[in-house]
Write a protein that holds these residues in place. Structure first.
Motif, PDB file in Angstrom:
ATOM      1  N   GLN A  18       0.753  -1.156  -0.097  1.00 54.98           N
ATOM      2  CA  GLN A  18      -0.110   0.035   0.015  1.00 54.98           C
ATOM      3  C   GLN A  18       0.833   1.332  -0.111  1.00 54.98           C
ATOM      4  O   GLN A  18       0.228   2.325  -0.421  1.00 54.98           O
ATOM      5  N   ALA A  19       2.102   1.088   0.325  1.00 60.50           N
ATOM      6  CA  ALA A  19       2.898   2.225   0.454  1.00 60.50           C
ATOM      7  C   ALA A  19       4.419   2.097   0.015  1.00 60.50           C
ATOM      8  O   ALA A  19       4.633   0.966  -0.616  1.00 60.50           O
ATOM      9  N   VAL A  20       5.321   2.758   0.210  1.00 61.24           N
ATOM     10  CA  VAL A  20       6.537   2.472  -0.256  1.00 61.24           C
ATOM     11  C   VAL A  20       7.149   1.145   0.783  1.00 61.24           C
ATOM     12  O   VAL A  20       6.903   1.318   2.012  1.00 61.24           O
ATOM     13  N   ASN A  21       7.457   0.287   0.129  1.00 55.39           N
ATOM     14  CA  ASN A  21       7.785  -1.085   0.919  1.00 55.39           C
ATOM     15  C   ASN A  21       9.338  -0.861   1.647  1.00 55.39           C
ATOM     16  O   ASN A  21      10.358  -1.129   0.852  1.00 55.39           O
ATOM     17  N   ILE A  22       9.304  -0.433   2.747  1.00 59.36           N
ATOM     18  CA  ILE A  22      10.389  -0.301   3.426  1.00 59.36           C
ATOM     19  C   ILE A  22      10.907  -1.636   4.113  1.00 59.36           C
ATOM     20  O   ILE A  22      12.144  -1.458   4.867  1.00 59.36           O
ATOM     21  N   PHE A  23      10.049  -2.627   4.103  1.00 61.02           N
ATOM     22  CA  PHE A  23      10.716  -3.926   4.810  1.00 61.02           C
ATOM     23  C   PHE A  23      11.549  -4.784   4.276  1.00 61.02           C
ATOM     24  O   PHE A  23      11.629  -5.663   4.851  1.00 61.02           O
ATOM     25  N   THR A  24      11.558  -4.651   2.870  1.00 56.77           N
ATOM     26  CA  THR A  24      12.592  -5.344   2.172  1.00 56.77           C
ATOM     27  C   THR A  24      13.614  -4.559   1.527  1.00 56.77           C
ATOM     28  O   THR A  24      13.534  -3.511   1.181  1.00 56.77           O
ATOM     29  N   ALA A  25      14.787  -5.490   1.382  1.00 49.11           N
ATOM     30  CA  ALA A  25      16.046  -4.601   1.001  1.00 49.11           C
ATOM     31  C   ALA A  25      15.895  -4.344  -0.536  1.00 49.11           C
ATOM     32  O   ALA A  25      16.380  -3.470  -1.122  1.00 49.11           O
ATOM     33  N   THR A  26      15.124  -5.367  -1.492  1.00 53.38           N
ATOM     34  CA  THR A  26      14.925  -4.939  -2.806  1.00 53.38           C
ATOM     35  C   THR A  26      14.206  -3.827  -3.038  1.00 53.38           C
ATOM     36  O   THR A  26      14.672  -3.348  -3.932  1.00 53.38           O
ATOM     37  N   HIS A  27      13.466  -3.235  -2.169  1.00 55.50           N
ATOM     38  CA  HIS A  27      12.393  -2.037  -2.694  1.00 55.50           C
ATOM     39  C   HIS A  27      13.038  -1.099  -2.023  1.00 55.50           C
ATOM     40  O   HIS A  27      12.504   0.014  -2.050  1.00 55.50           O
ATOM     41  N   ALA A  28      13.924  -1.248  -1.127  1.00 57.12           N
ATOM     42  CA  ALA A  28      14.657  -0.149  -0.590  1.00 57.12           C
ATOM     43  C   ALA A  28      15.765   0.620  -1.243  1.00 57.12           C
ATOM     44  O   ALA A  28      16.572   1.505  -0.957  1.00 57.12           O
ATOM     45  N   MET A  29      16.176   0.106  -2.503  1.00 54.81           N
ATOM     46  CA  MET A  29      17.058   0.549  -3.033  1.00 54.81           C
ATOM     47  C   MET A  29      16.613   1.611  -4.039  1.00 54.81           C
ATOM     48  O   MET A  29      15.592   1.681  -4.864  1.00 54.81           O
ATOM     49  N   THR A  30      17.333   2.787  -4.318  1.00 52.16           N
ATOM     50  CA  THR A  30      17.163   3.895  -5.112  1.00 52.16           C
ATOM     51  C   THR A  30      18.384   4.191  -6.028  1.00 52.16           C
ATOM     52  O   THR A  30      19.375   4.385  -5.638  1.00 52.16           O
ATOM     53  N   GLY A  31      18.563   3.476  -7.087  1.00 52.52           N
ATOM     54  CA  GLY A  31      19.628   3.928  -8.109  1.00 52.52           C
ATOM     55  C   GLY A  31      20.609   2.697  -7.495  1.00 52.52           C
ATOM     56  O   GLY A  31      20.453   1.540  -7.297  1.00 52.52           O
ATOM     57  N   GLN A  32      21.607   3.287  -7.128  1.00 52.88           N
ATOM     58  CA  GLN A  32      23.105   2.470  -6.725  1.00 52.88           C
ATOM     59  C   GLN A  32      22.849   2.592  -5.132  1.00 52.88           C
ATOM     60  O   GLN A  32      23.585   1.960  -4.494  1.00 52.88           O
ATOM     61  N   GLU A  33      22.421   3.665  -4.317  1.00 54.17           N
ATOM     62  CA  GLU A  33      22.468   3.644  -3.025  1.00 54.17           C
ATOM     63  C   GLU A  33      21.341   2.901  -2.118  1.00 54.17           C
ATOM     64  O   GLU A  33      20.255   2.876  -2.603  1.00 54.17           O
ATOM     65  N   GLU A  34      21.857   2.259  -1.285  1.00 51.67           N
ATOM     66  CA  GLU A  34      20.810   1.739  -0.343  1.00 51.67           C
ATOM     67  C   GLU A  34      20.240   2.638   0.871  1.00 51.67           C
ATOM     68  O   GLU A  34      20.910   3.384   1.466  1.00 51.67           O
ATOM     69  N   ILE A  35      18.806   2.486   0.885  1.00 48.68           N
ATOM     70  CA  ILE A  35      18.385   3.293   2.176  1.00 48.68           C
ATOM     71  C   ILE A  35      18.560   2.495   3.450  1.00 48.68           C
ATOM     72  O   ILE A  35      18.393   1.244   3.492  1.00 48.68           O
ATOM     73  N   SER A  36      19.024   3.377   4.334  1.00 53.55           N
ATOM     74  CA  SER A  36      19.473   2.691   5.639  1.00 53.55           C
ATOM     75  C   SER A  36      18.255   2.774   6.585  1.00 53.55           C
ATOM     76  O   SER A  36      18.438   3.294   7.412  1.00 53.55           O
ATOM     77  N   HIS A  37      17.140   2.478   6.408  1.00 53.88           N
ATOM     78  CA  HIS A  37      16.011   2.276   6.932  1.00 53.88           C
ATOM     79  C   HIS A  37      15.965   1.169   8.071  1.00 53.88           C
ATOM     80  O   HIS A  37      16.151  -0.016   8.073  1.00 53.88           O
ATOM     81  N   PRO A  38      15.658   1.444   9.531  1.00 51.16           N
ATOM     82  CA  PRO A  38      15.818   0.505  10.253  1.00 51.16           C
ATOM     83  C   PRO A  38      14.925  -0.849  10.131  1.00 51.16           C
ATOM     84  O   PRO A  38      15.007  -2.120  10.432  1.00 51.16           O
ATOM     85  N   ALA A  39      13.703  -0.832   9.232  1.00 49.44           N
ATOM     86  CA  ALA A  39      12.873  -1.840   9.040  1.00 49.44           C
ATOM     87  C   ALA A  39      13.145  -2.444   7.890  1.00 49.44           C
ATOM     88  O   ALA A  39      12.708  -3.571   7.595  1.00 49.44           O
ATOM     89  N   VAL A  40      14.398  -2.250   7.017  1.00 49.03           N
ATOM     90  CA  VAL A  40      14.878  -2.981   6.114  1.00 49.03           C
ATOM     91  C   VAL A  40      15.298  -4.467   6.478  1.00 49.03           C
ATOM     92  O   VAL A  40      15.995  -4.398   7.579  1.00 49.03           O
ATOM     93  N   GLY A  41      14.672  -5.471   6.022  1.00 50.23           N
ATOM     94  CA  GLY A  41      14.679  -6.984   6.421  1.00 50.23           C
ATOM     95  C   GLY A  41      13.959  -7.205   7.535  1.00 50.23           C
ATOM     96  O   GLY A  41      14.109  -8.535   7.960  1.00 50.23           O
TER      97      GLY A  41
END
Length: 150
Positions: free
Chosen positions: A104-127
């Motif tokens: 329903q929103a930006v998927n912050i829970f998985t690493a594959t959806h937390a990527m933007t270009g080449q940089e990874e978002i270091s969100h605490p919920a990733v994974g």
């Protein structure tokens, strides 16, 4: 609270042999941590909103899940945690909710959806979803009753 949980995580993940007194202590802590996780597991869903990206309850819940995953990876504590009422059901329900929230929103829970270009978002919920799956898998390991529930 997060710092205390990180210290507990360090102790739980040590590879040193543990005494029976420490095993009993871990069992009591596991009961308490499981209860806390079951009460607060839905707090992580607040992280889908950018305004709540540093919500303390959600960060505590993420650390609780990390510790429970580590505890269920240890054969000495696994059977005790597999028998706790409601832990498996809570993990499955939370996985369903995070999956729906991710759609329903930006998927912050998985690493594959937390990527933007080449940089990874270091969100605490990733994974978070992968840790829920790990916990569910550990709770079902060599436990026919839990396997049938899933």
């Amino acid at each position: 609270r997060v710092t205390l949980l990180e210290l507990m995580m360090t102790k739980v993940s040590e590879k040193n042999p543990v005494t029976s007194e420490e095993i009993n202590m871990f069992a009591r802590h596991a009961d308490f941590l499981t209860g806390c996780f079951q009460e607060k597991c839905e707090a992580v869903l607040k992280l889908t909103s950018a305004a709540d990206a540093q919500d303390e309850e959600a960060l505590v819940t993420i650390r609780l899940l990390d510790i429970l995953c580590e505890m269920t990876s240890n054969n000495g504590q696994l059977e005790h945690l597999q028998a706790l009422p409601g832990l498996l059901e809570t993990a499955i329900d939370t996985l369903r909710l995070t999956h729906l929230a991710g759609k329903q929103a930006v998927n912050i829970f998985t690493a594959t959806h937390a990527m933007t270009g080449q940089e990874e978002i270091s969100h605490p919920a990733v994974g978070f979803k992968s840790h829920l799956i790990r916990l569910i898998g550990n709770l079902c390991y060599k436990n026919k009753e839990n396997q049938d529930k899933v």
